[in-house]
Enzyme design. Sequence first.
Site, mmCIF file in Angstrom:
data_model
loop_
_atom_site.group_PDB
_atom_site.id
_atom_site.type_symbol
_atom_site.label_atom_id
_atom_site.label_comp_id
_atom_site.label_asym_id
_atom_site.label_seq_id
_atom_site.Cartn_x
_atom_site.Cartn_y
_atom_site.Cartn_z
ATOM 1 N N LYS A 79 13.408 60.525 14.216
ATOM 2 C CA LYS A 79 12.540 60.299 15.380
ATOM 3 C C LYS A 79 12.079 61.664 15.891
ATOM 4 C CE LYS A 79 12.755 57.729 19.804
ATOM 5 N NZ LYS A 79 13.632 56.865 20.636
ATOM 6 N N SER A 154 11.774 52.578 21.970
ATOM 7 C CA SER A 154 10.840 53.658 21.706
ATOM 8 C C SER A 154 10.953 54.197 20.279
ATOM 9 C CB SER A 154 11.077 54.788 22.702
ATOM 10 O OG SER A 154 12.388 55.311 22.535
ATOM 11 N N SER A 178 16.505 51.466 22.789
ATOM 12 C CA SER A 178 15.439 51.966 21.921
ATOM 13 C C SER A 178 15.760 52.017 20.435
ATOM 14 C CB SER A 178 14.986 53.351 22.388
ATOM 15 O OG SER A 178 14.209 53.213 23.545
#
Lengths: 493, 475
Positions: A79, A154, A178
Amino acid sequence: MKIFDLTAHEVRDKLRNRELSSVELTEESYKRIDAVESKVDSFITFTKKEAFLQAKAFDERMKKGELLGDLAGIPMALKDNMCTDGILTTCASKILGNFTPPYDATVTQKLKNAGAVIVGKTNMDEFAMGSSTENSAYKTTKNPWDTDRVPGGSSGGSAASVASGEVFYSLGSDTGGSIRQPAAFTGLVGLKPTYGRVSRYGLVAFASSLDQIGPLGKDVEDCALVMNTISGHDRKDSTSIDRPVPDFALGMKNGVKGMRIGIPKEFFGEGIDEEVKTMVLEAARLYESMGAVCEEISLPSAKHALSVYYILATSECSSNLARFDGARYGYRAKNYEGFKDMFIKTRSQGFGEEVKRRIMLGTYSLSSGYYDAYYNRGLKVRTLIKQEFEKAFETYDFILTPTTPTTAFKIGEKSDDPLEMYMSDICTVPVNIAGVPAISLPCGFKDGLPVGMQLIGKFFDEATLIRAAYSFEKASVICRQRASIMGGGVNEL
Amino acid sequence: MNYRTLVGLEIHAELLTESKMFCTCSTEFGGDVNTHCCPICIGLPGTLPVINKRAIEFAIMAGLSANCKIAKKCKMDRKNYFYPDLPKAYQISQYDMPICTDGYMEIETESGVKKIGIERIHMEEDTGKSLHTEDGSSLLNYNRCGVPLIEIVSRPDMASAAEATAFLEKLKAILEYIEVSDVKMEQGSLRCDVNVNVVADDGRKTEIAEIKNLNSFKAAAKAIEYETARHIEALEDGENTLKDTRRWDDVKGVTVSMRSKEYANDYRYFPEPDLVEMEISEEWIELIRKELPELPEAKKERFVKLYGIPVYDAGVIVSSKALAAFYEDAVSRAGDAKLASNFIMTEVLRRLKETDANITDMPFNSTDFANLLKFVIDGTISNNMAKKVFREMAETGKKPEKVIEEKGMKQITDESAIEEIVVRVISENPQSIEDYKNGKDRALGFLVGQVMKASKGKAAPQTVNRLIRDKLSNL
């Protein structure tokens, strides 16, 4: 079966059997990216050069007959809020659009040491704030099961990159769900470790007391192997806890016989899709058939978790994001008069709407006169929620809930209604508030979209969650389903 | 109407740890701009602080020396504000759980010993430094960023500039003694804010004025005096002062308002989530207590008792750790504690004051000084000559024996040589002899002076005295 359809531990076996080289595997990965990336938009940055260097190094070590770890030579993705030395780390924000850290996050370092091939940095909601990956300054990631839908957030980019076969596993970060929510939306297994289990050093902070890095994989075993690699005490992170790390894959096949499972009624109430409820309760029946005992329990304070979350997380983010002022690095506004004006213009132009909304909320909660009514009250409720979980775990081995109220929603469907969007994290947020670990894994499909269930565990007892999740995975056939973009999908069931 | 002044002080002292508060960067003063920096101390994204254990120990040492309670549990908090020299846009500090609380220090005042309360001592990190250039741009140096600090907050127990100065000097001495700070105001390692207000006999009082960033004790004293007068004037005019933050203009000798407290920053303090709560055990505190050296107060008492020097002298000598060590070393070598103290109280301190220096800056050491005293003790030179030798030592760094030899200062102790001069002087001054016989004692002094002059100051004065008396009584 196509190579990109395999799990990480399956390609590990192929690498070890010399059926494949890491360079070939990495080429496969980028071929897959060429084929599907334009449809899913998982990535912000690719690190092709570094990936092939790592792959070549793996192949050379294999030739020498070295014994290499489970993740060595396997393409994966990070990420874009995890720092990578010499490689852009943007947090999907305009304000960090030009930020190249001169250091690696501890997880990055650990993966590199383990020989992982980092293919690129994935898209996300800006600074990890969001539940759909629509809040990126760069692109909207699509759900590989249905590209009109969100992959969740996210860590949506990390989820989509695995679900679409671009990489074999990825790391996400989980502040309020997330990792688990996108795992549920994209039919993956996602694990949020106990707070303090994985070092946060080099993770660009959103809410320091809630953030935790964890794996997203195609099956439970992959998540266990990643956990083995990234867990452990780190002297660079004072909140990381010095506790022995067990081999998470070791006991996972031992079954659930005799385990006690709590099913909290508050997680099956209003707002939770009926079919989702049914599927999770069916999963409970399956556990019972394997010798576990399921009982309804109550966690009355959990309903306050979302409120507490939006006070504590926004308070911390208002402070954590204050450093992005244009003075030292990152984006700076072009025209300004004096440093105050520079700060204001830089931040007004550099941050997206959701980030600004949360900074304002947090600034308000912390300001004098409101601190006691909001932040301090939030801390107290946090303690209550934590105590309720601790109490429940005196009796139960884990708690079973849905991961999300619904399946993946359509792109744009909730972007005009922040509160509606926040509700999609209602089942995952209490876990972060309490700091306990939780895993999400697929438990069924609704209208061709995956449904996720969540197992919540005791502090530092990820092993039980992995064992329980593994048992379910083996007893059902769901984990073998792949997204439609993979040429699979539920229709082939 | 009578007025009472209330003065409270907030003192920032940089700690002498080798590395910074939350990373391993050097805390050394100076160095090329932005060379003592790493991703952690300049707050790059993703970096995390790790607390320097030594900094906690130093803060505890300061607390123990100021009779404070040491917290069993303490935490760090974030103080949020935007400024270019604050790279994280928050300072890691302590808010509601400081490491040390409720202490006191004793100072000497005209009316005796007075206890000044210490409300708290807390730990925090220093900021960077902005440099504003003439063309209007600002440059930033982050070398100081993250250097550990303690902030010592006194109660408003001081009633005058003199008391505040005494407190500052005492505090400075203590911090220097326990070696937790180098207390150099000129390098910014000791900085001071002053809070002043005035209460009238009838109960009316002014609002507190805070004067920021005073960079010398003198400036602090002047600012307090100025503020006291300003506040009294306001009360006499039947008005009040505004609660505000001011700065001292040293050139004009006035304080100037910076901003009103009403518009002051809201720092939005909250517990630092990147650091865990610290537990401070009784055992650890005891270990640190054992590390503490003898403090000025104890040293003073010991000096008075052991060396028999006056309390006042002992107080002056122990006010600097280096000076006290210098004194003790000289005494152990030369033997005469009183002579050593007298010499330090007069010649040495005068010299230090004239050159605005510390004892460690002098070009001679305690061994040289002890040797000088030895020459006085064994009669090689007179006290007066010793002063001249000392001056030369202080100016050139020459050894005392060398100065004495070069200047031919050796005392004449040979009686027959002195007697020769005495006889000659007496024969040359018949009038003085008449005067002496008529009971004018002054004549004796005159004759002694003449003999000293004739010997170029080298004759041993006691011998000269004795011989003249002998001669005169035999006449």
